[in-house]
Design an enzyme around this catalytic site. Structure first.
Site, PDB file in Angstrom:
ATOM      1  N   HIS A  65       7.894   5.527  -7.217  1.00 33.49           N
ATOM      2  CA  HIS A  65       6.528   5.686  -7.708  1.00 33.49           C
ATOM      3  C   HIS A  65       5.530   5.937  -6.581  1.00 33.49           C
ATOM      4  O   HIS A  65       4.379   6.298  -6.836  1.00 33.49           O
ATOM      5  CB  HIS A  65       6.109   4.489  -8.569  1.00 33.49           C
ATOM      6  CG  HIS A  65       5.753   3.249  -7.815  1.00 33.49           C
ATOM      7  ND1 HIS A  65       6.628   2.192  -7.644  1.00 33.49           N
ATOM      8  CD2 HIS A  65       4.613   2.870  -7.193  1.00 33.49           C
ATOM      9  CE1 HIS A  65       6.029   1.233  -6.967  1.00 33.49           C
ATOM     10  NE2 HIS A  65       4.804   1.626  -6.680  1.00 33.49           N
ATOM     11  N   ASP A  95      13.605   2.862  -9.016  1.00 30.25           N
ATOM     12  CA  ASP A  95      12.347   2.987  -8.290  1.00 30.25           C
ATOM     13  C   ASP A  95      12.570   3.093  -6.778  1.00 30.25           C
ATOM     14  O   ASP A  95      11.800   2.573  -5.981  1.00 30.25           O
ATOM     15  CB  ASP A  95      11.411   1.810  -8.596  1.00 30.25           C
ATOM     16  CG  ASP A  95       9.955   2.133  -8.230  1.00 30.25           C
ATOM     17  OD1 ASP A  95       9.607   3.319  -8.186  1.00 30.25           O
ATOM     18  OD2 ASP A  95       9.186   1.195  -7.963  1.00 30.25           O
ATOM     19  N   SER A 171       3.949  -1.389  -1.979  1.00 30.03           N
ATOM     20  CA  SER A 171       5.076  -0.751  -2.657  1.00 30.03           C
ATOM     21  C   SER A 171       5.879   0.106  -1.691  1.00 30.03           C
ATOM     22  O   SER A 171       5.319   0.947  -0.972  1.00 30.03           O
ATOM     23  CB  SER A 171       4.579   0.112  -3.810  1.00 30.03           C
ATOM     24  OG  SER A 171       4.008  -0.671  -4.824  1.00 30.03           O
TER      25      SER A 171
END
Length: 318
Positions: A65, A95, A171
Site C-alpha cells: 500500500h 501487503d 508503514s
C-alpha cells in the site's frame, strides 16, 4: 512513605541502562538501512512510507500500500542520499512489495526468524512517520499468530501484534528485535485504539521476497470457484471426520477450471481438504498455497448423495 533503598535505585538504573543500550544498539545496527519511499505518479510524488534495505545490491522491502501500482519510486536514505528505484513485484494479499534501488548499499537489515518470537519480548519500530525524519518507538510483542485482512480481502496469517507506537508513515518500515534482526514489516495501526499495531511476520516477508525474485509474483493455487460459509450438519461432520460446525458451500464453478474438470458442482459443500477441516472461505483460501499447484488434492465433499472424495488438481492462480 518509605523511600526506595539506594541499592534498589541502583539496580533499576542498571536495568534501564541495559534496556537503553539494547535499543540503541539495535537502532545503530538497523537504522542506517531504513529508508523513505516516495511513490511517483506522472512524475510527481503521490504518497510516501518507509522501507528497509535487505541486500547490498539495493533490494528494499516495503508495503504494497506504500507503492501501490507505481512502477517507480524515490528512495531517500538517512544520510541524505536519494536514488531512484523500480518496483520488482508486489503482493497485495500480504501487503508486501519489493523494490530495487540504484547503487550499492553498505548498510542492510537482516531478516530474522519470526517463529522464534515470544510474547513480551522487545519490539522496536523504525520508520519515517508523517515526514518527521527517522524515528524510533519501542514496545513489546503483544500477540503472535494474528490474522489481518488485506486490501484484497484475503487473510494475512501469522501477523505480529505489538504496542510499539506506529503512525501511517511507519508503514513498510522494520519491526526489530533486541538481537538487531527484522522480525516484521510494520503494516497497520488501528485508529482510535491506543497501543495496537500490526506487522507482517518476517517469515511471511521472506517467502514473498523469494517468490517475487524467482517468479516476479507470488504464486497461489487456483480451482475456479466462488463460495460462502455454510452450516455443516452434525451427521455430515461425523462422516467427514471433522469437528467443525461449518464448511464451504460452492456457489458457482468456472467452466474449464480445475474444480469443474474434477466434477465439483454448484451447491457442493467442502468439509475438508487433504483431511484438514475447512470451516469457512478463509480456510479454503489459506489451504490453496503454491505447494498445491499441479498436485492432486483430495476434497471431502458433502452432496445430496452423501459424502464423496473428489481429486482436484489446482492450477496457478491467474
Amino acid at each position: 512513605m518509605a523511600l526506595p533503598a539506594p541499592e534498589l535505585l541502583q539496580d533499576d538504573g542498571r536495568l534501564l541502562d541495559a534496556y537503553s543500550a539494547t535499543v540503541a544498539d539495535a537502532v545503530d545496527r538497523i537504522g542506517p538501512a531504513v529508508c523513505r519511499i516516495e511513490r511517483i505518479a506522472d512524475g510527481h510524488p503521490a504518497g510516501h512510507g518507509s522501507g528497509f534495505v535487505i541486500s547490498p545490491d539495493g533490494l528494499i522491502v516495503t508495503n504494497f500500500h506504500v507503492v501501490g501500482n507505481a512502477r517507480a519510486v524515490r528512495v531517500a536514505l538517512p544520510d541524505g542520499a536519494s536514488t531512484e528505484g523500480r518496483v520488482l513485484g508486489r503482493d497485495p494479499d500480504t501487503d508486501i512489495a519489493l523494490v530495487r534501488a540504484d547503487g550499492h548499499f553498505a548498510d542492510i537489515a537482516p531478516l530474522g526468524d519470526s517463529k522464534r518470537l515470544r510474547r513480551g519480548q522487545i519490539a522496536i519500530a523504525i520508520g519515517n512517520p508523517l515526514g518527521f525524519e527517522w524515528t524510533v518507538t519501542t514496545g513489546v510483542v503483544s500477540a503472535l499468530g494474528r490474522s489481518m485482512r488485506a486490501s484484497t480481502g484475503r487473510l494475512i496469517d501469522d501477523v505480529i501484534q505489538t504496542d510499539a507506537a506506529l503512525n501511517p508513515g511507519n508503514s513498510g518500515g522494520p519491526l526489530v528485535s533486541s538481537a538487531s534482526e527484522v522480525i516484521g514489516v510494520n503494516t497497520a495501526v488501528i485508529r482510535g485504539a491506543q497501543g495496537i499495531a500490526f506487522a507482517v511476520a518476517s517469515n511471511t516477508a521472506s517467502f514473498v521476497i523469494a517468490e517475487i525474485i524467482r517468479f516476479g509474483r507470488v504464486r497461489r493455487a487456483f480451482i475456479g470457484v466462488s463460495a460462502d460459509t455454510a452450516a455443516l450438519p452434525r451427521r455430515a461432520a461425523l462422516l467427514s471426520q471433522v469437528t467443525s460446525r461449518t464448511a464451504v458451500r460452492l456457489r458457482s464453478i468456472e467452466a474449464d477450471a480445475p474444480a469443474a474438470k474434477a466434477g465439483l458442482k454448484e451447491g457442493d459443500i467442502v468439509s475438508a481438504i487433504d483431511g484438514h477441516a475447512i470451516g469457512g472461505v478463509d480456510d479454503l483460501v489459506r489451504m490453496l498455497t503454491a505447494e498445491r499447484i499441479d498436485r492432486e488434492t483430495m476434497f471431502t465433499v458433502v452432496g445430496r448423495s452423501g459424502i464423496r472424495q473428489v481429486t482436484v488438481r489446482p492450477s496457478s492462480r491467474p
